[in-house]
Design a protein around this motif. Structure first.
Motif, PDB file in Angstrom:
ATOM      1  N   ASN A  15      48.605  79.290 -62.730  1.00 47.90           N
ATOM      2  CA  ASN A  15      48.323  79.913 -64.015  1.00 47.90           C
ATOM      3  C   ASN A  15      47.187  80.907 -63.807  1.00 47.90           C
ATOM      4  N   GLY A  16      47.570  82.173 -63.609  1.00 48.87           N
ATOM      5  CA  GLY A  16      46.564  83.169 -63.283  1.00 48.87           C
ATOM      6  C   GLY A  16      45.975  82.905 -61.911  1.00 48.87           C
ATOM      7  N   ASP A  17      44.655  82.760 -61.868  1.00 45.82           N
ATOM      8  CA  ASP A  17      43.979  82.457 -60.604  1.00 45.82           C
ATOM      9  C   ASP A  17      43.877  80.957 -60.347  1.00 45.82           C
ATOM     10  N   MET A  18      44.325  80.169 -61.310  1.00 43.65           N
ATOM     11  CA  MET A  18      44.201  78.713 -61.194  1.00 43.65           C
ATOM     12  C   MET A  18      45.476  78.106 -60.620  1.00 43.65           C
ATOM     13  N   LYS A  19      45.302  77.157 -59.696  1.00 40.83           N
ATOM     14  CA  LYS A  19      46.430  76.397 -59.145  1.00 40.83           C
ATOM     15  C   LYS A  19      46.207  74.917 -59.406  1.00 40.83           C
ATOM     16  N   GLU A  20      47.264  74.254 -59.869  1.00 37.91           N
ATOM     17  CA  GLU A  20      47.181  72.817 -60.121  1.00 37.91           C
ATOM     18  C   GLU A  20      48.294  72.115 -59.349  1.00 37.91           C
ATOM     19  N   GLU A  21      47.915  71.200 -58.486  1.00 37.79           N
ATOM     20  CA  GLU A  21      48.896  70.452 -57.697  1.00 37.79           C
ATOM     21  C   GLU A  21      49.279  69.188 -58.455  1.00 37.79           C
ATOM     22  N   ILE A  22      50.506  69.146 -58.932  1.00 36.07           N
ATOM     23  CA  ILE A  22      50.982  68.020 -59.734  1.00 36.07           C
ATOM     24  C   ILE A  22      51.482  66.884 -58.846  1.00 36.07           C
ATOM     25  N   LEU A  23      52.220  67.219 -57.788  1.00 38.62           N
ATOM     26  CA  LEU A  23      52.669  66.230 -56.805  1.00 38.62           C
ATOM     27  C   LEU A  23      52.029  66.560 -55.466  1.00 38.62           C
ATOM     28  N   LYS A  24      51.521  65.534 -54.787  1.00 31.20           N
ATOM     29  CA  LYS A  24      50.674  65.762 -53.610  1.00 31.20           C
ATOM     30  C   LYS A  24      51.238  65.118 -52.351  1.00 31.20           C
ATOM     31  N   GLY A  25      52.516  65.355 -52.107  1.00 33.82           N
ATOM     32  CA  GLY A  25      53.141  64.809 -50.903  1.00 33.82           C
ATOM     33  C   GLY A  25      53.757  63.444 -51.129  1.00 33.82           C
ATOM     34  N   VAL A  26      54.738  63.392 -52.027  1.00 34.13           N
ATOM     35  CA  VAL A  26      55.353  62.125 -52.441  1.00 34.13           C
ATOM     36  C   VAL A  26      56.560  61.792 -51.566  1.00 34.13           C
ATOM     37  N   ASN A  27      56.635  60.538 -51.137  1.00 39.87           N
ATOM     38  CA  ASN A  27      57.803  60.004 -50.432  1.00 39.87           C
ATOM     39  C   ASN A  27      58.484  58.980 -51.334  1.00 39.87           C
ATOM     40  N   LEU A  28      59.802  59.087 -51.452  1.00 39.34           N
ATOM     41  CA  LEU A  28      60.537  58.201 -52.352  1.00 39.34           C
ATOM     42  C   LEU A  28      61.934  57.979 -51.803  1.00 39.34           C
ATOM     43  N   SER A  29      62.415  56.742 -51.872  1.00 40.60           N
ATOM     44  CA  SER A  29      63.764  56.411 -51.441  1.00 40.60           C
ATOM     45  C   SER A  29      64.443  55.579 -52.524  1.00 40.60           C
ATOM     46  N   LEU A  30      65.644  55.985 -52.922  1.00 40.46           N
ATOM     47  CA  LEU A  30      66.407  55.272 -53.946  1.00 40.46           C
ATOM     48  C   LEU A  30      67.642  54.658 -53.310  1.00 40.46           C
ATOM     49  N   ARG A  31      67.931  53.406 -53.684  1.00 41.08           N
ATOM     50  CA  ARG A  31      69.030  52.669 -53.077  1.00 41.08           C
ATOM     51  C   ARG A  31      70.191  52.535 -54.046  1.00 41.08           C
ATOM     52  N   GLU A  32      71.396  52.509 -53.499  1.00 38.65           N
ATOM     53  CA  GLU A  32      72.606  52.390 -54.308  1.00 38.65           C
ATOM     54  C   GLU A  32      72.615  51.096 -55.111  1.00 38.65           C
ATOM     55  N   GLY A  33      73.059  51.194 -56.359  1.00 41.41           N
ATOM     56  CA  GLY A  33      73.227  50.027 -57.208  1.00 41.41           C
ATOM     57  C   GLY A  33      71.930  49.409 -57.684  1.00 41.41           C
ATOM     58  N   GLU A  34      70.822  50.146 -57.585  1.00 40.93           N
ATOM     59  CA  GLU A  34      69.524  49.608 -57.995  1.00 40.93           C
ATOM     60  C   GLU A  34      68.841  50.526 -58.996  1.00 40.93           C
ATOM     61  N   ILE A  35      67.971  49.916 -59.814  1.00 36.11           N
ATOM     62  CA  ILE A  35      67.168  50.647 -60.788  1.00 36.11           C
ATOM     63  C   ILE A  35      65.743  50.755 -60.259  1.00 36.11           C
ATOM     64  N   THR A  36      65.235  51.971 -60.184  1.00 35.28           N
ATOM     65  CA  THR A  36      63.838  52.213 -59.823  1.00 35.28           C
ATOM     66  C   THR A  36      63.127  52.783 -61.044  1.00 35.28           C
ATOM     67  N   ALA A  37      62.016  52.169 -61.417  1.00 31.19           N
ATOM     68  CA  ALA A  37      61.232  52.627 -62.570  1.00 31.19           C
ATOM     69  C   ALA A  37      59.966  53.320 -62.101  1.00 31.19           C
ATOM     70  N   LEU A  38      59.696  54.490 -62.661  1.00 32.89           N
ATOM     71  CA  LEU A  38      58.461  55.219 -62.416  1.00 32.89           C
ATOM     72  C   LEU A  38      57.525  55.008 -63.594  1.00 32.89           C
ATOM     73  N   VAL A  39      56.316  54.521 -63.320  1.00 37.00           N
ATOM     74  CA  VAL A  39      55.339  54.300 -64.383  1.00 37.00           C
ATOM     75  C   VAL A  39      54.033  54.998 -64.023  1.00 37.00           C
TER      76      VAL A  39
END
Length: 237
Positions: A15-39
């Motif tokens: 945003n202009g001269d400002m930078k905001e890092e929202i995600l900082k190097g996220v690793n995530l793995s999702l498996r078949e037939g399963e529910i993963t909740a992000l909180v």
């Protein structure tokens, strides 16, 4: 089996001269037939993570892998094709088309996802899915005559009518009362297991975490903790 993987994913907004890092190097793995909740608290990055995973926005860096396809290197048309055929979406509000009946909402989704079914085959598919979500008796109803819980059931039916591999749900119960929230989560859990779908849910409601196979807590753009059982996360949070 891991169906969906994110490797060192970063997201930076300028945003202009400002930078905001929202995600900082996220690793995530999702498996078949399963529910993963992000909180996590507002601003923790969980909704940004979901939208990047779903191909609704691009990562600034890192890899998003789905069935050996690298979404990070695809063009918008290739990503759109995967979204329409392989992904399903549920949001806080149903966003139903007001002038279409319940049946027509699902028929439209079949057309968009290019299933190439004939009209009579589409109608049979719609009937099967509406029975699955308990809305077959309301297939000729318009959204204005549906309750909040019924609208969300139709939204779920629309999200799975084309048999997606991954279901993304962003606060799917936030606009519902406690009883309807539990009903919807019961339905999402049953669909995930019955259809062997990989489901990723963003939620603020801790009562909903008991439905998840895996719980991931985010803070300041990072995954701080993972748990296979919800009580572990609550006790250590």
């Amino acid at each position: 089996m891991s169906l969906f993987t994110m490797n060192k994913v970063r997201k930076t907004f300028t945003n202009g001269d400002m930078k905001e890092e929202i995600l900082k190097g996220v690793n995530l793995s999702l498996r078949e037939g399963e529910i993963t909740a992000l909180v996590g608290a507002s601003g923790s990055g969980k909704s940004t993570l979901l939208t990047i995973a779903a191909g609704l926005q691009s990562a600034s860096d890192g890899q998003v892998l789905f069935q050996e396809n690298n979404l990070s290197t695809m063009n918008q048309e290739q990503i759109r094709e995967i979204r329409s055929k392989k992904f399903g979406f549920i949001f806080q509000f149903a966003h139903l088309v007001p002038f279409l009946t319940v049946e027509e909402q699902l028929m439209l989704m079949l057309d968009v996802s290019e299933t190439k079914l004939k009209k009579d085959e589409q109608k049979r598919e719609v009937e099967i899915i509406l029975q699955l979500v308990g809305m077959d008796h309301r297939k000729q109803a318009y959204p204005s005559s549906l309750s909040g819980g019924e609208k969300q059931r139709v939204a779920i039916a629309r999200a799975i009518i084309h048999k997606p591999k991954v279901l993304f749900a962003d606060e799917p119960t936030a606009s519902l009362d406690s009883k309807r929230s539990k009903d919807i989560m019961d339905l999402i859990r049953d669909i995930t297991k019955t259809l062997n779908i990989t489901t990723l849910i963003v939620t603020h409601d801790e009562e909903m975490l008991s439905y998840a196979d895996h719980i991931i807590k985010m803070s300041d753009g990072l995954i701080m903790q993972e748990a296979g059982l919800n009580y572990e996360l609550k006790e250590n949070a």
